[in-house]
Design an enzyme around this catalytic site. Structure first.
Site, mmCIF file in Angstrom:
data_model
loop_
_atom_site.group_PDB
_atom_site.id
_atom_site.type_symbol
_atom_site.label_atom_id
_atom_site.label_comp_id
_atom_site.label_asym_id
_atom_site.label_seq_id
_atom_site.Cartn_x
_atom_site.Cartn_y
_atom_site.Cartn_z
ATOM 1 C CB CYS A 411 -0.959 0.000 1.184
ATOM 2 S SG CYS A 411 -0.171 0.202 2.797
ATOM 3 C CG HIS A 604 -2.428 3.980 7.317
ATOM 4 N ND1 HIS A 604 -3.497 3.158 6.995
ATOM 5 C CD2 HIS A 604 -1.586 3.914 6.266
ATOM 6 C CE1 HIS A 604 -3.301 2.627 5.807
ATOM 7 N NE2 HIS A 604 -2.145 3.084 5.337
#
Length: 685
Positions: A411, A604
């Site tokens: 990611c 995040h």
């Protein structure tokens, strides 16, 4: 059965040599720029160079009568071996391994007056591996606040110990080996036997076994010879593009079909680009053509020996441009003649073979390319030039030619969603009976092309594919319970099952139904997959990452952005991050959603925002009524800030809970924070 019993060791030995050679190549190839720089400086400024400069070349004396040190000697004595050692150590144990490996190698360098390339190739990985084993002894047992002290001093102490061991022990062994190997080369040269090495080198190239010889023996010995004599013939034993060019020219004039049509383009890639593997499928279509490569190689080596020619540094890749750039000042005629004559002899032998045989080389080039990739053990970077497969350049429809052993979730930051997905799939694969398959997570920026399978969010796949062109790619929109996980488990099972067909096309099929039995087994068997990891401040694992004050049972936010702020504030209140990290959480959400499925989102920061993390922390907020998260309903928001993978224990627990509907229901019904913490504590018990 007898045939299988005999065949397995051969395959295993070949694959083992390939892996060893690939590892050696992995230490050398990233540093080829440094070798080229040293070669250019050597060719220009040494006493016999194009532009002799005493201060740079390291000859003569200075104004005070002291010998000039120059930069040629220090580069080859210190810079190049330490770069190799650091690279090898980093391959084994990231930056920490690279640093320890470099420290250890300094002892070997100081212990002898010879360039320690072989010593660096040993001490770099060895130092990293031993440091990794030592770190495991106290993994999770260090009190918070003492991690940096323990890590720095352990690396320093062990690095110093290895440096002393290298100085007093390994340096002498490596010097002895180098001297003996040099004597063998000298014997071959003096007796006119060096051309016979082509009998081994040329077939080894086609079988991808040459890296172990080239980078493990020829390059170190060549550097030593170049330092003493100003050049070395050893750099061209394998890198001469002539033999391969001759075979491709023969196909251009006497081949048929796709082989004839593709040969001109392959010749350009081979000769100018230096990618020699482009001609391997042409040999595999008609294996007797290896005689042409051997004949050309022997001719080239004999020409170099007769003319006393060589290169000053390795030519990598084996392009004629790289070869000429590294040619010694007095060797241009010999080197050019060696390439031309090697091409001519190879062409003549290949032409005779093609002209006199019934098969003119019109066999299926795609099949030959697949065989070549099967021997290589990964997708060829130039296969699309032969087969016209546009998808190959995108990593789609990848031909799997080896068992799946290494899977990565990627990611943007490599911190939250990828860690969760990796934990879920890891449990499924373990439950399916393949605990040795490695499943990790990474930021896309840190990917390399050493993975078998790459899993990314569908919005990130295009970014990951260029970095991992030889891997099988899976795109998902749900990291918690994507049906693609069952496809990957099936792929792992089939590729690791004895007798599975090699060369099976493994392009993920959209909309494939999950394997219910495997999924159920993974769900029920996941709880015993990892050792116990506590989640509160009273346990060793994950200590200080998830605290009581970071859990809220009734969040007040009503939309996604407010929920991110609420989760980020809990991280701020603990001093885990600064306000820029919370901004980066919003930035990350705008690029790719952190919705995971099962009513869970894990916002995040971006990869660039890691500098705004002070220490690892996780916050959990429950929204009983649910909030809209880009069209998905979310009831649990987990804010993540992670350094050095300290938060992965908690994410592993979260992943296990949210793949179990009964435990998700328990979370929804929890009335106290203690119940939530207890649930996370029990999941790994």
């Amino acid at each position: 059965m007898a045939t299988e019993t005999v065949a397995k060791p051969r395959t295993s030995a070949r694959v083992g040599v390939q892996k060893f050679g690939t590892f050696l190549s992995g230490m050398i190839m990233p540093n080829i720029g440094a070798f080229i720089a040293w070669g250019l400086i050597t060719a220009l400024f040494i006493e016999k160079g194009w532009i002799p400069v005493a201060e740079l070349g390291g000859f003569g004396t200075d104004s005070e009568g002291k010998p000039n040190v120059g930069i040629v000697g220090p580069m080859v004595t210190y810079l190049l071996p330490i770069l190799i050692a650091y690279t090898g150590g980093r391959m084994v144990y990231d930056v920490r391994g690279g640093v320890v490996g470099a420290i250890a190698t300094m002892g070997v360098i100081a212990g002898t007056d010879s360039p320690m390339f072989i010593g660096a190739m040993i001490m770099g990985p060895l130092g990293a591996w031993t440091m990794k084993q030592i770190d495991r002894l106290w993994d999770g047992k260090i009190r918070p606040g003492f991690e940096m002290l323990v890590n720095n001093f352990s690396a320093g102490i062990w690095g110093a110990a290895l440096a002393l061991g290298g100085f007093y022990g390994l340096s002498y062994l490596v010097k002895w080996f180098t001297d003996r190997a040099g004597e063998v080369v000298e014997f071959l040269v003096n007796n006119g036997l060096l051309p016979l090495t082509s009998i081994f080198i040329e077939p080894a190239k086609v079988l991808f076994l040459n890296n172990a010889i080239n980078h493990g023996v020829l390059t170190p010995l060549g550097i030593q010879q170049s330092l003493e004599q100003g050049k070395s013939i050893l750099f061209l034993l394998e890198a001469n593009p002539g033999p391969g060019l001759g075979i491709l020219l023969a196909y251009m004039f006497f081949g048929r079909g796709a082989a004839k049509a593709s040969a001109p383009g392959a010749a350009i890639i081979h000769f100018l680009g230096g990618i020699h593997e482009i001609y391997f499928p042409y040999v595999l279509m008609k294996p007797i053509l290896i005689l042409a490569a051997i004949g050309g190689g022997m001719t080239g080596i004999a020409t170099l020996a007769i003319t006393n020619s060589g290169l000053v540094a390795p030519a990598a890749p084996g392009s004629i441009i790289a070869v000429l750039a590294q040619t010694s000042r007095d060797s241009y005629v010999g080197v050019i003649l060696a390439v031309v004559l090697a091409t001519a002899v190879s062409f003549l032998i290949a032409a005779i073979i093609l002209r006199t045989s019934k098969n003119k080389g019109e066999d299926d080039l795609s099949a030959a390319t697949s065989r070549m990739e099967a021997m290589k053990g990964k997708k060829s970077s130039v296969s699309s030039a032969l087969t016209g497969d546009a998808a190959a350049s995108r990593g789609e429809g990848t031909v799997l030619t080896r068992p799946v052993r290494n899977i990565v979730f990627a990611c943007d930051a490599g911190m939250g969603s990828s860690a969760m997905g990796a934990s879920v799939l890891r449990n499924k694969i373990k439950a399916a009976g393949f605990p040795d398959v490695k499943v990790t997570n990474s930021a896309i920026a840190n990917l390399n092309d050493n993975y078998d399978v790459v899993v990314t969010h569908q919005d990130l796949t295009e970014r990951a594919q260029p970095r991992t062109a030889s891997a099988v790619h899976y795109s998902v929109d749900n990291f918690m319970n994507s049906p693609k996980y069952d496809e990957i488990v099936d792929l792992v099972r089939s590729s690791n099952t004895e007798g599975a067909a090699s060369g099976t096309t493994t392009e993920p099929t959209a909309g494939a139904q999950p394997a219910a039995a495997a999924s159920a087994a993974a769900t029920h068997g996941a709880h015993a997959a990892e050792p116990a990891n506590a989640v509160d401040g009273d346990a060793s694992q994950g200590k200080g990452v998830l605290l009581r004050e970071s859990v809220i049972l009734n969040g007040t936010s009503r939309d996604r952005d407010a929920a991110i702020d609420e989760a980020g504030k809990l991280l701020l209140d603990r001093g885990a991050v600064d306000v820029s990290y919370v901004h980066a959480m919003h930035e990350r959400e705008e690029s790719v959603s952190t919705y995971m499925g099962s009513f869970l989102a894990i916002p995040h920061g971006t990869n660039d925002a890691k500098e705004h993390i002070n220490h690892s922390a996780v916050s959990i907020i429950r929204y009983p009524e649910g909030i809209d998260w880009g069209g998905k309903q979310v009831k649990f928001v987990v804010g993540v800030a992670g350094l050095n993978n300290e938060h992965l224990h908690i994410l592993s627990s979260i992943a296990k809970i949210f793949t179990n509907k009964a435990q998700v229901a328990q979370l929804e019904e929890a009335t106290t924070v203690d119940e939530v913490l207890e649930l996370f504590g029990k999941v790994n018990a």
